[in-house]
Design a protein around this motif. Structure first.
Motif, PDB file in Angstrom:
ATOM      1  N   ASN A  22       0.556  -0.784  -0.162  1.00  0.00           N
ATOM      2  CA  ASN A  22      -0.418  -0.100  -0.157  1.00  0.00           C
ATOM      3  C   ASN A  22       1.034   1.665  -0.331  1.00  0.00           C
ATOM      4  O   ASN A  22       1.491   1.117   0.797  1.00  0.00           O
ATOM      5  N   PHE A  23       0.479   1.826  -1.470  1.00  0.00           N
ATOM      6  CA  PHE A  23       1.462   3.224  -1.156  1.00  0.00           C
ATOM      7  C   PHE A  23       0.494   3.974  -1.085  1.00  0.00           C
ATOM      8  O   PHE A  23       0.050   5.337  -1.871  1.00  0.00           O
ATOM      9  N   HIS A  24       0.720   5.032   0.369  1.00  0.00           N
ATOM     10  CA  HIS A  24      -0.698   6.158   0.402  1.00  0.00           C
ATOM     11  C   HIS A  24      -2.092   5.835  -0.209  1.00  0.00           C
ATOM     12  O   HIS A  24      -2.661   6.500  -0.976  1.00  0.00           O
ATOM     13  N   ASN A  77      15.833  15.231  -6.180  1.00  0.00           N
ATOM     14  CA  ASN A  77      15.451  15.581  -7.135  1.00  0.00           C
ATOM     15  C   ASN A  77      13.364  15.591  -7.080  1.00  0.00           C
ATOM     16  O   ASN A  77      12.817  16.684  -7.322  1.00  0.00           O
ATOM     17  N   HIS A  78      12.866  15.290  -5.726  1.00  0.00           N
ATOM     18  CA  HIS A  78      11.885  15.504  -5.117  1.00  0.00           C
ATOM     19  C   HIS A  78      12.059  15.029  -3.330  1.00  0.00           C
ATOM     20  O   HIS A  78      12.014  14.088  -3.201  1.00  0.00           O
ATOM     21  N   ALA A  79      10.942  15.536  -2.795  1.00  0.00           N
ATOM     22  CA  ALA A  79      11.284  15.661  -1.288  1.00  0.00           C
ATOM     23  C   ALA A  79      10.650  15.282  -1.083  1.00  0.00           C
ATOM     24  O   ALA A  79      10.668  14.734   0.407  1.00  0.00           O
ATOM     25  N   GLU A  80       9.692  13.903  -1.714  1.00  0.00           N
ATOM     26  CA  GLU A  80       8.670  12.916  -0.907  1.00  0.00           C
ATOM     27  C   GLU A  80       9.086  12.089   0.052  1.00  0.00           C
ATOM     28  O   GLU A  80      10.618  11.690  -0.441  1.00  0.00           O
ATOM     29  N   PRO A  81       9.645  11.382   0.918  1.00  0.00           N
ATOM     30  CA  PRO A  81      10.619  11.103   1.901  1.00  0.00           C
ATOM     31  C   PRO A  81      10.404   9.359   1.252  1.00  0.00           C
ATOM     32  O   PRO A  81      11.611   9.013   1.570  1.00  0.00           O
ATOM     33  N   ASP A  82      10.005   9.273   0.775  1.00  0.00           N
ATOM     34  CA  ASP A  82      10.383   7.869  -0.225  1.00  0.00           C
ATOM     35  C   ASP A  82      11.724   8.012  -0.948  1.00  0.00           C
ATOM     36  O   ASP A  82      12.136   7.478  -1.461  1.00  0.00           O
ATOM     37  N   HIS A  83      12.114   8.892  -1.230  1.00  0.00           N
ATOM     38  CA  HIS A  83      13.281   9.381  -2.384  1.00  0.00           C
ATOM     39  C   HIS A  83      14.343  10.544  -1.156  1.00  0.00           C
ATOM     40  O   HIS A  83      15.503  10.445  -1.658  1.00  0.00           O
ATOM     41  N   SER A  84      13.911  11.320  -0.252  1.00  0.00           N
ATOM     42  CA  SER A  84      15.047  11.796   0.481  1.00  0.00           C
ATOM     43  C   SER A  84      14.784  11.414   1.456  1.00  0.00           C
ATOM     44  O   SER A  84      15.263  11.599   2.273  1.00  0.00           O
ATOM     45  N   VAL A 143       4.621  17.001 -11.095  1.00  0.00           N
ATOM     46  CA  VAL A 143       4.827  15.964 -11.524  1.00  0.00           C
ATOM     47  C   VAL A 143       5.549  14.706 -10.876  1.00  0.00           C
ATOM     48  O   VAL A 143       6.629  14.494 -10.825  1.00  0.00           O
ATOM     49  N   HIS A 144       5.610  14.176  -9.222  1.00  0.00           N
ATOM     50  CA  HIS A 144       3.553  14.856  -8.869  1.00  0.00           C
ATOM     51  C   HIS A 144       3.999  15.084  -7.437  1.00  0.00           C
ATOM     52  O   HIS A 144       2.335  16.033  -7.211  1.00  0.00           O
ATOM     53  N   TRP A 145       5.020  16.078  -7.158  1.00  0.00           N
ATOM     54  CA  TRP A 145       4.757  17.383  -6.420  1.00  0.00           C
ATOM     55  C   TRP A 145       4.875  18.086  -6.660  1.00  0.00           C
ATOM     56  O   TRP A 145       6.145  19.099  -7.598  1.00  0.00           O
ATOM     57  N   ASN A 162      13.167  10.883 -11.812  1.00  0.00           N
ATOM     58  CA  ASN A 162      12.517  10.624 -10.551  1.00  0.00           C
ATOM     59  C   ASN A 162      11.004  10.379 -10.718  1.00  0.00           C
ATOM     60  O   ASN A 162      10.758   9.029 -11.077  1.00  0.00           O
ATOM     61  N   ASP A 163       9.685  10.962  -9.961  1.00  0.00           N
ATOM     62  CA  ASP A 163       8.397   9.840 -10.366  1.00  0.00           C
ATOM     63  C   ASP A 163       7.912   9.521 -11.833  1.00  0.00           C
ATOM     64  O   ASP A 163       7.396   8.676 -12.201  1.00  0.00           O
ATOM     65  N   ALA A 164       8.481  10.821 -12.841  1.00  0.00           N
ATOM     66  CA  ALA A 164       8.138  10.414 -13.778  1.00  0.00           C
ATOM     67  C   ALA A 164       8.160   8.790 -14.880  1.00  0.00           C
ATOM     68  O   ALA A 164       9.830   8.955 -14.282  1.00  0.00           O
ATOM     69  N   LYS A 190      -1.053   1.691 -14.150  1.00  0.00           N
ATOM     70  CA  LYS A 190      -1.405   1.733 -13.270  1.00  0.00           C
ATOM     71  C   LYS A 190      -0.704   2.907 -11.979  1.00  0.00           C
ATOM     72  O   LYS A 190      -1.591   3.678 -11.990  1.00  0.00           O
ATOM     73  N   TYR A 191      -0.201   3.142 -12.567  1.00  0.00           N
ATOM     74  CA  TYR A 191       1.456   4.188 -11.814  1.00  0.00           C
ATOM     75  C   TYR A 191       0.629   5.653 -12.351  1.00  0.00           C
ATOM     76  O   TYR A 191       0.855   6.452 -11.131  1.00  0.00           O
ATOM     77  N   TYR A 192       0.781   5.815 -13.336  1.00  0.00           N
ATOM     78  CA  TYR A 192       0.480   7.136 -14.074  1.00  0.00           C
ATOM     79  C   TYR A 192      -0.971   7.382 -13.406  1.00  0.00           C
ATOM     80  O   TYR A 192      -1.223   8.988 -13.222  1.00  0.00           O
ATOM     81  N   SER A 221      12.063   6.990 -10.305  1.00  0.00           N
ATOM     82  CA  SER A 221      12.865   6.948  -9.434  1.00  0.00           C
ATOM     83  C   SER A 221      12.180   5.534  -8.329  1.00  0.00           C
ATOM     84  O   SER A 221      12.260   5.519  -7.286  1.00  0.00           O
ATOM     85  N   HIS A 222      11.412   5.072  -9.242  1.00  0.00           N
ATOM     86  CA  HIS A 222      10.948   3.430  -8.726  1.00  0.00           C
ATOM     87  C   HIS A 222      10.878   2.984  -9.946  1.00  0.00           C
ATOM     88  O   HIS A 222      10.209   3.252 -11.372  1.00  0.00           O
ATOM     89  N   GLY A 223      11.033   1.452  -9.955  1.00  0.00           N
ATOM     90  CA  GLY A 223      10.430   0.344 -11.323  1.00  0.00           C
ATOM     91  C   GLY A 223      12.144   0.607 -11.603  1.00  0.00           C
ATOM     92  O   GLY A 223      13.585   0.699 -11.452  1.00  0.00           O
TER      93      GLY A 223
HETATM   94 FE1  FEO Z   1       6.355  11.230  -5.387  1.00  0.00          FE
HETATM   95 FE2  FEO Z   1       8.073   8.873  -5.126  1.00  0.00          FE
HETATM   96  O1  FEO Z   1       7.236  10.116  -4.581  1.00  0.00           O
END
Ligand code: FEO
Length: 390
Positions: A22-24, A77-84, A143-145, A162-164, A190-192, A221-223
């Motif tokens: 589960n991712f938020h 590239n992105h401050a969301e905690p899954d990357h920072s 894309v996405h914050w 990053n997320d893109a 599904k991610y998009y 940053s994923h996959g």
């Molecule tokens: Fe918007 Fe993978 O964090």
């Protein structure tokens, strides 16, 4: 755990989260990865980090290539905690490293999470020399914050996106040429749909900027990492950001005594008759995030709920809330539902869909108690007629 070499001097040093489910609110049945990249140049550079609980895995992978104390540059590239999330940890080792983030939103968000770590804000087109290589920063807000940016590295022509172009897809192989590509495309879609979809306009701008670059590799940053199939993933994003429809129609419902379910099948018959390919989702068995992935490109959506205690069922309310937050294009909708006495749910569903960038195909459809064969036939006929005149 070892680093994975991507190209000469460039390594994947992230983490694989096999157990993420589960991712938020997004069901991640294939797990995920948090991708961090190490560049060995005159200035050793780390691009993004990982979710905090995976910090030791990242450190071990970095240590398989160099002493982490030698890192001089960290790009966030992105401050969301899954990357920072592992930035403060890596700074304990790379004590003199400077952290670069998007001017404004990136610096603000990192400061909010981790305090003032003397971040350096970078603007659109700004460059940073690593020695033989140069990074160019391009903001991709939403894309996405608001803080998102991508970094393009020459002469390797690697886009750290990053997320893109990412996917929640845990695999040991890191490249598109080594993994189950069909699964990667399913997960990219599904991610998009679940992460990027509401920001299609901003994504289209970012995509246009990408198309001017001679990209040879996309490191999200994923996959998995895109090497041979860059054209395909860019084309998919082009289609999704253009809000193109396919020939599907999505029917979403919950049911108490199968009356709303029978109505769903009557609507299904009308869609089939109109040459569409309906997909039915009983919310008892389907997750919101899977439905969203299919609904993204459908021209029609039908949502049904019985009336329970003067309201639509909580499962339907949950879906509609999720849908409202993510729906990126205009669809035609049908609201429907059965009831015993109160009968409020069809109108509630109608109002919720109308508030979600959708337009009604017809008035809400309602039936009391157990629908007869004649009543169901009439629903099919009414929906067919509305589809014909649309
Ligand atoms: Fe918007 Fe993978 O964090």
């Amino acid at each position: 755990m070892e680093a994975v070499k991507i190209s000469e001097g460039v390594y994947w040093v992230g983490a694989i989260d096999w157990n993420l489910r589960n991712f938020h609110g997004y069901e991640t049945e294939k797990g995920s990865t948090y991708n961090a990249y190490l560049v060995i140049d005159e200035k050793i550079t780390l691009i993004d980090t990982v979710k905090e609980p995976f910090k030791e895995e990242m450190l071990e992978r970095i240590s398989s290539v160099i002493d982490p104390a030698r890192i001089e540059i960290i790009v966030s590239n992105h401050a969301e905690p899954d990357h920072s999330g592992a930035i403060p940890y890596i700074l304990q080792y790379a004590k003199n490293a400077k952290v670069y983030a998007a001017f404004g939103a990136g610096v603000k968000d990192l400061t909010a999470y981790y305090g003032d770590l003397a971040y350096i804000g970078v603007k659109n087109g700004e460059t940073l020399s690593l020695g033989k290589r140069t990074l160019t920063f391009v903001p991709t807000p939403m894309v996405h914050w608001p803080d998102n940016m991508v970094s393009f590295m020459t002469p390797d022509n690697i886009l750290f996106s990053n997320d893109a172009f990412g996917q929640h897809y845990a695999t040991d192989p890191r490249l598109d040429t080594e993994c189950d590509l069909a699964e990667a495309y399913i997960q990219a879609r599904k991610y998009y749909a679940n992460i990027v979809q509401p920001y299609g306009m901003q994504t289209a701008k970012a995509l246009a900027a990408c198309k001017t670059l001679p990209i040879q590799t996309i490191c999200p940053s994923h996959g998995i990492i895109w090497t041979k199939h860059i054209h395909d993933i860019l084309a998919m994003y082009g289609s999704w950001t253009s809000n193109e429809y396919d020939d599907s129609a999505v029917i979403v419902y919950d049911t108490m005594w199968h009356s709303t379910e029978a109505m769903a099948h009557a609507i299904e018959s009308a869609f089939i008759g109109a040459g569409l390919k309906p997909k039915l989702y009983n919310l008892h068995f389907s997750h919101n995030s899977d439905i969203i992935a299919d609904a993204m490109t459908s021209r029609y959506i039908a949502v049904g709920s019985p009336t329970l205690n003067n309201n639509m069922m909580p499962s339907v309310s949950s879906f509609l809330t999720y849908f409202k937050g993510l729906n990126g294009n205009k669809k035609k909708f049908i609201a429907f539902g059965s009831y015993g006495w109160g009968g409020q749910s069809p109108d509630q569903v109608y109002e919720a869909l109308a508030a979600s960038k959708c337009e009604p195909l017809m008035p809400a459809i309602r039936l009391a108690y157990k629908p007869s064969a004649e009543q169901l036939k009439k629903i099919t006929e009414d929906v067919s007629s509305a589809l014909k005149s649309n």
